[in-house]
Design a protein around this motif. Structure first.
Motif, PDB file in Angstrom:
ATOM      1  N   ALA A  48       0.840  -1.201   0.000  1.00 19.31           N
ATOM      2  CA  ALA A  48       0.000   0.000   0.000  1.00 19.31           C
ATOM      3  C   ALA A  48       0.870   1.244   0.000  1.00 19.31           C
ATOM      4  O   ALA A  48       1.961   1.258   0.573  1.00 19.31           O
ATOM      5  N   TYR A  49       0.347   2.282  -0.638  1.00 14.63           N
ATOM      6  CA  TYR A  49       1.028   3.574  -0.642  1.00 14.63           C
ATOM      7  C   TYR A  49       0.001   4.664  -0.380  1.00 14.63           C
ATOM      8  O   TYR A  49      -1.072   4.702  -1.005  1.00 14.63           O
ATOM      9  N   ASN A  50       0.309   5.560   0.573  1.00 14.98           N
ATOM     10  CA  ASN A  50      -0.567   6.662   0.965  1.00 14.98           C
ATOM     11  C   ASN A  50       0.102   7.995   0.639  1.00 14.98           C
ATOM     12  O   ASN A  50       1.267   8.200   0.964  1.00 14.98           O
ATOM     13  N   TRP A  51      -0.640   8.888  -0.006  1.00 17.30           N
ATOM     14  CA  TRP A  51      -0.168  10.249  -0.213  1.00 17.30           C
ATOM     15  C   TRP A  51      -1.354  11.197  -0.091  1.00 17.30           C
ATOM     16  O   TRP A  51      -2.441  10.906  -0.575  1.00 17.30           O
ATOM     17  N   SER A  52      -1.121  12.283   0.626  1.00 13.48           N
ATOM     18  CA  SER A  52      -2.192  13.230   0.906  1.00 13.48           C
ATOM     19  C   SER A  52      -3.382  12.461   1.471  1.00 13.48           C
ATOM     20  O   SER A  52      -3.241  11.740   2.454  1.00 13.48           O
ATOM     21  N   ASN A  53      -4.556  12.602   0.865  1.00 18.42           N
ATOM     22  CA  ASN A  53      -5.738  11.862   1.311  1.00 18.42           C
ATOM     23  C   ASN A  53      -6.084  10.701   0.382  1.00 18.42           C
ATOM     24  O   ASN A  53      -7.197  10.177   0.432  1.00 18.42           O
ATOM     25  N   TYR A  54      -5.124  10.270  -0.437  1.00 19.83           N
ATOM     26  CA  TYR A  54      -5.346   9.188  -1.392  1.00 19.83           C
ATOM     27  C   TYR A  54      -4.465   7.994  -1.030  1.00 19.83           C
ATOM     28  O   TYR A  54      -3.436   8.128  -0.359  1.00 19.83           O
ATOM     29  N   PHE A  55      -4.852   6.837  -1.539  1.00 23.89           N
ATOM     30  CA  PHE A  55      -4.038   5.639  -1.313  1.00 23.89           C
ATOM     31  C   PHE A  55      -4.351   4.611  -2.394  1.00 23.89           C
ATOM     32  O   PHE A  55      -5.421   4.615  -3.021  1.00 23.89           O
ATOM     33  N   VAL A  56      -3.371   3.739  -2.621  1.00 25.31           N
ATOM     34  CA  VAL A  56      -3.510   2.646  -3.572  1.00 25.31           C
ATOM     35  C   VAL A  56      -2.960   1.389  -2.911  1.00 25.31           C
ATOM     36  O   VAL A  56      -2.010   1.456  -2.125  1.00 25.31           O
ATOM     37  N   GLY A  57      -3.554   0.251  -3.206  1.00 22.54           N
ATOM     38  CA  GLY A  57      -3.119  -0.988  -2.567  1.00 22.54           C
ATOM     39  C   GLY A  57      -3.219  -2.175  -3.506  1.00 22.54           C
ATOM     40  O   GLY A  57      -4.034  -2.211  -4.434  1.00 22.54           O
ATOM     41  N   LEU A  58      -2.382  -3.154  -3.251  1.00 22.32           N
ATOM     42  CA  LEU A  58      -2.390  -4.426  -3.974  1.00 22.32           C
ATOM     43  C   LEU A  58      -2.284  -5.535  -2.937  1.00 22.32           C
ATOM     44  O   LEU A  58      -1.317  -5.564  -2.170  1.00 22.32           O
ATOM     45  N   GLN A  59      -3.264  -6.428  -2.931  1.00 20.27           N
ATOM     46  CA  GLN A  59      -3.292  -7.477  -1.931  1.00 20.27           C
ATOM     47  C   GLN A  59      -3.467  -8.841  -2.599  1.00 20.27           C
ATOM     48  O   GLN A  59      -4.106  -8.953  -3.655  1.00 20.27           O
ATOM     49  N   GLY A  60      -2.920  -9.860  -1.955  1.00 20.48           N
ATOM     50  CA  GLY A  60      -3.071 -11.222  -2.448  1.00 20.48           C
ATOM     51  C   GLY A  60      -3.082 -12.206  -1.296  1.00 20.48           C
ATOM     52  O   GLY A  60      -2.475 -11.964  -0.243  1.00 20.48           O
ATOM     53  N   GLN A  61      -3.765 -13.308  -1.469  1.00 20.70           N
ATOM     54  CA  GLN A  61      -3.844 -14.339  -0.439  1.00 20.70           C
ATOM     55  C   GLN A  61      -3.962 -15.701  -1.104  1.00 20.70           C
ATOM     56  O   GLN A  61      -4.691 -15.859  -2.099  1.00 20.70           O
ATOM     57  N   VAL A  62      -3.248 -16.689  -0.570  1.00 22.75           N
ATOM     58  CA  VAL A  62      -3.290 -18.055  -1.086  1.00 22.75           C
ATOM     59  C   VAL A  62      -3.470 -19.016   0.080  1.00 22.75           C
ATOM     60  O   VAL A  62      -2.767 -18.910   1.089  1.00 22.75           O
ATOM     61  N   ASN A  63      -4.431 -19.932  -0.065  1.00 24.03           N
ATOM     62  CA  ASN A  63      -4.651 -20.974   0.932  1.00 24.03           C
ATOM     63  C   ASN A  63      -4.575 -22.332   0.244  1.00 24.03           C
ATOM     64  O   ASN A  63      -5.087 -22.512  -0.864  1.00 24.03           O
ATOM     65  N   ARG A  64      -3.934 -23.277   0.922  1.00 27.05           N
ATOM     66  CA  ARG A  64      -3.821 -24.637   0.388  1.00 27.05           C
ATOM     67  C   ARG A  64      -4.490 -25.614   1.349  1.00 27.05           C
ATOM     68  O   ARG A  64      -4.247 -25.578   2.556  1.00 27.05           O
ATOM     69  N   PHE A  65      -5.332 -26.476   0.803  1.00 27.35           N
ATOM     70  CA  PHE A  65      -6.023 -27.481   1.593  1.00 27.35           C
ATOM     71  C   PHE A  65      -5.867 -28.838   0.912  1.00 27.35           C
ATOM     72  O   PHE A  65      -5.922 -28.927  -0.317  1.00 27.35           O
ATOM     73  N   SER A  66      -5.671 -29.882   1.686  1.00 32.59           N
ATOM     74  CA  SER A  66      -5.495 -31.221   1.120  1.00 32.59           C
ATOM     75  C   SER A  66      -6.308 -32.242   1.902  1.00 32.59           C
ATOM     76  O   SER A  66      -6.494 -32.110   3.115  1.00 32.59           O
ATOM     77  N   TYR A  67      -6.808 -33.232   1.185  1.00 35.87           N
ATOM     78  CA  TYR A  67      -7.602 -34.302   1.773  1.00 35.87           C
ATOM     79  C   TYR A  67      -7.159 -35.624   1.164  1.00 35.87           C
ATOM     80  O   TYR A  67      -6.804 -35.690  -0.014  1.00 35.87           O
ATOM     81  N   LYS A  68      -7.225 -36.698   1.968  1.00 30.23           N
ATOM     82  CA  LYS A  68      -6.839 -38.013   1.471  1.00 30.23           C
ATOM     83  C   LYS A  68      -7.699 -39.073   2.131  1.00 30.23           C
ATOM     84  O   LYS A  68      -7.885 -39.067   3.349  1.00 30.23           O
ATOM     85  N   MET A  69      -8.229 -39.978   1.306  1.00 30.32           N
ATOM     86  CA  MET A  69      -8.984 -41.111   1.819  1.00 30.32           C
ATOM     87  C   MET A  69      -8.671 -42.319   0.947  1.00 30.32           C
ATOM     88  O   MET A  69      -8.958 -42.323  -0.251  1.00 30.32           O
ATOM     89  N   ASP A  70      -8.053 -43.317   1.574  1.00 33.22           N
ATOM     90  CA  ASP A  70      -7.581 -44.487   0.837  1.00 33.22           C
ATOM     91  C   ASP A  70      -6.629 -44.028  -0.261  1.00 33.22           C
ATOM     92  O   ASP A  70      -5.672 -43.326   0.011  1.00 33.22           O
ATOM     93  N   GLU A  71      -6.923 -44.409  -1.531  1.00 29.65           N
ATOM     94  CA  GLU A  71      -6.035 -44.007  -2.633  1.00 29.65           C
ATOM     95  C   GLU A  71      -6.522 -42.754  -3.352  1.00 29.65           C
ATOM     96  O   GLU A  71      -5.975 -42.368  -4.383  1.00 29.65           O
ATOM     97  N   THR A  72      -7.561 -42.119  -2.812  1.00 27.65           N
ATOM     98  CA  THR A  72      -8.098 -40.903  -3.418  1.00 27.65           C
ATOM     99  C   THR A  72      -7.552 -39.681  -2.680  1.00 27.65           C
ATOM    100  O   THR A  72      -7.612 -39.608  -1.461  1.00 27.65           O
ATOM    101  N   LYS A  73      -7.044 -38.728  -3.430  1.00 32.97           N
ATOM    102  CA  LYS A  73      -6.453 -37.538  -2.839  1.00 32.97           C
ATOM    103  C   LYS A  73      -6.943 -36.294  -3.579  1.00 32.97           C
ATOM    104  O   LYS A  73      -7.037 -36.289  -4.812  1.00 32.97           O
ATOM    105  N   VAL A  74      -7.275 -35.261  -2.809  1.00 34.79           N
ATOM    106  CA  VAL A  74      -7.727 -33.999  -3.383  1.00 34.79           C
ATOM    107  C   VAL A  74      -6.892 -32.870  -2.778  1.00 34.79           C
ATOM    108  O   VAL A  74      -6.713 -32.805  -1.563  1.00 34.79           O
ATOM    109  N   VAL A  75      -6.389 -31.998  -3.622  1.00 33.62           N
ATOM    110  CA  VAL A  75      -5.637 -30.818  -3.184  1.00 33.62           C
ATOM    111  C   VAL A  75      -6.289 -29.593  -3.809  1.00 33.62           C
ATOM    112  O   VAL A  75      -6.480 -29.528  -5.031  1.00 33.62           O
ATOM    113  N   LEU A  76      -6.666 -28.625  -2.969  1.00 35.85           N
ATOM    114  CA  LEU A  76      -7.290 -27.389  -3.431  1.00 35.85           C
ATOM    115  C   LEU A  76      -6.395 -26.206  -3.080  1.00 35.85           C
ATOM    116  O   LEU A  76      -5.921 -26.095  -1.951  1.00 35.85           O
TER     117      LEU A  76
END
Length: 401
Positions: free
Chosen positions: A360-388
Motif C-alpha cells: 500500500a502507498y498513501n499520499w495526501s488523502n489518497y491511497f492505492v493498494g495491492l493485496q493477495g492471499q493463497v490458501n492450500r487445503f489437502s484431503y486423502k482417503m484411501d487411494e483418493t487424494k484432493v488438493v485445493l
C-alpha cells in the motif's frame, strides 16, 4: 453496517435541521445528531487508543471510498491410484480441474474499519462469489463463498509394470458434462503486537503504518468444499474414481504464524504473512454411484444384444446388469447412474498454509493498494487424494473524506 448507515445520515440530518419549522422536530433532530456524534466519537477514540502513534497513524479523515478490481482463482487436483497385485500393475491418474478466473469490479464505502461494499462480476459463467471481512487493531475476520461449474480439465495418466513406468499420457480437453465445485472459507486471527503492527495498514488502509514492525499471530479457519461429478455423462470419470460421484470435505484448522510490515519510506508499506496450520477436524464424505456400463477392460466383449435398459430393476433386457462400453461415444446417450452408498472418513491430521502479501502507498488523502492471499487445503482417503489451492489478487484505489 448499521453503524455505518447511521453515520451516513449525519450530514443529511444536519441539513434538514435548518429547514424544519417545528420546534419538536428540531429537538428530535438535535437529539439524533448528538447520538450519532457519540457513536462517531466512540469509534474515533477506540481507533486511536489501541495503537502506538509512533508506529501506527490513525488518519484524521475517517471516511473512505475505495474502488476495487479483484481476481479469484481456484485450482483442484484430483488423484487416484489403482493396484493390480496379480498382474503387478499400477495405474495412476491425476485430474486437474481448471475453473474460470472470477474477475469483478466494485467499491467499498465506510467509516474507519466499518463499511459496506458491492462488486459486479466481469466474467460470464464464472459462478457466484461472495466475501466479507472486518479488521481491528488486534483481530481480523474473513469469509469467502464461491460456487461454479467447469468442464475444462487436464489429465495425466501413468501405467506402471513391476514398478517401472511403461506408458504416460497427457490430455487437455473438455468433459461431456461440467463438474460442480463449491468452497466456503472462514478465517479469523489475533495479533499479539497490535499496538505497533497492523494488518489493516496493508489490506484495507484504515490506518497507516509509520515504522516497520512485526508480530506473532494465532489463527483458526474453517474450510468446507464439495466436488460433484455425478452427472451420468461423466460416468467414465466416476467409474475410474472407484464409483465416487460426490466428495464433501470439512476441515477446521488452527495455526501460529508471523506477519511483518516493512516501511522503506513514509506512506509506503509492504506486508508479508505466513501461517502454517494443522487440521484438528478433517471429515470427508463420499457418495458412491453405480452405472449401467462397465469400463472397457476387455475389448473382445460384445456390446450388442442387450436390448433396452430398465431403470427400475437396474438391468438390461437380456438380464445383464452391466454393458460393455462401445468404442465410440454412442454409449453416452444411454448411460444411467444411481447412488448406492456413502462413506464417511475422519482423516488424519493435515498440514496446510495461509500466505498473504499486501502493498500500500498513501499520499495526501489518497491511497492505492495491492493485496493477495493463497490458501492450500489437502484431503486423502484411501487411494483418493484432493488438493485445493484457493487464492485471490485485488487492486484498490481510494480517497479519505
Amino acid at each position: 453496517m448499521i453503524i455505518c448507515c447511521l453515520l451516513f445520515t449525519l450530514n443529511a440530518a444536519a441539513q434538514e435541521q435548518a429547514t424544519v419549522d417545528s420546534v419538536s422536530t428540531k429537538e428530535s433532530s438535535t437529539s439524533l445528531m448528538s447520538k450519532l456524534h457519540l457513536v462517531q466519537q466512540f469509534l474515533d477514540n477506540k481507533a486511536r487508543a489501541r495503537v502506538d502513534p509512533h508506529y501506527i497513524e490513525v488518519p484524521e479523515k475517517p471516511w473512505r471510498v475505495i474502488l476495487r478490481y479483484k481476481e479469484t482463482a481456484l485450482d483442484v487436483d484430483y488423484e487416484n491410484d489403482f493396484y493390480f497385485p496379480e498382474e503387478k500393475e499400477r495405474f495412476y491418474w491425476k485430474l486437474n480441474i481448471e475453473p474460470p478466473v472470477s474477475a469483478s469490479v466494485g467499491f467499498w464505502v465506510g467509516y474507519r474499519g466499518t463499511g459496506i461494499s458491492y462488486s459486479h462480476s466481469l466474467v460470464k459463467n464464472a459462478g457466484r462469489y461472495f466475501s466479507i471481512s472486518t479488521t481491528g487493531a488486534k483481530y481480523g475476520l474473513n469469509f469467502r463463498l464461491r460456487r461454479f461449474s467447469t468442464d475444462e480439465v487436464s489429465l495425466n495418466a501413468k501405467d506402471f509394470q513391476d514398478g517401472k513406468l511403461v506408458e504416460e499420457e497427457n490430455i487437455h480437453g473438455n468433459l461431456d458434462a461440467p463438474i460442480w465445485i463449491r468452497s466456503t472459507y472462514l478465517n479469523g486471527y489475533y495479533v499479539f503486537n497490535g499496538r505497533r503492527y497492523s494488518q489493516a495498514a496493508a489490506y484495507n488502509q484504515s490506518v497507516i503504518q509509520r515504522r516497520s514492525a512485526g508480530s506473532l499471530l494465532v489463527g483458526a479457519s474453517w474450510y468446507q468444499s464439495s466436488i460433484d461429478l455425478s452427472n451420468p455423462k461423466n460416468a467414465l470419470l466416476a467409474i475410474y474414481s472407484k464409483g465416487i460421484g460426490r466428495i464433501k470435505m470439512h476441515q477446521a484448522n488452527i495455526g501460529i504464524g508471523y506477519g511483518y510490515n516493512f516501511v522503506p519510506f513514509r506512506g509506503f508499506v509492504i506486508n508479508a504473512m505466513a501461517m502454517p496450520t494443522i487440521s484438528v477436524y478433517n471429515r470427508v464424505k463420499v457418495n458412491k454411484y453405480d452405472f449401467n456400463y462397465m469400463p472397457p477392460y476387455d475389448d473382445s466383449m460384445p456390446t450388442d444384444g442387450y436390448g433396452q435398459w430398465n431403470p427400475q430393476t437396474h438391468t438390461w433386457a437380456n438380464g445383464e446388469t452391466y454393458k460393455p462400453m462401445d468404442e465410440e461415444d454412442k454409449w453416452l446417450e444411454d448411460v444411467e447412474g444411481w447412488e448406492i452408498d456413502s462413506d464417511v472418513n475422519h482423516g488424519r491430521l493435515q498440514f496446510n498454509v495461509d500466505l498473504r502479501l499486501g502493498i500500500a502507498y498513501n499520499w495526501s488523502n489518497y491511497f492505492v493498494g495491492l493485496q493477495g492471499q493463497v490458501n492450500r487445503f489437502s484431503y486423502k482417503m484411501d487411494e483418493t487424494k484432493v488438493v485445493l489451492i484457493d487464492g485471490y489478487a485485488r487492486l484498490s484505489l481510494g480517497v479519505r473524506l
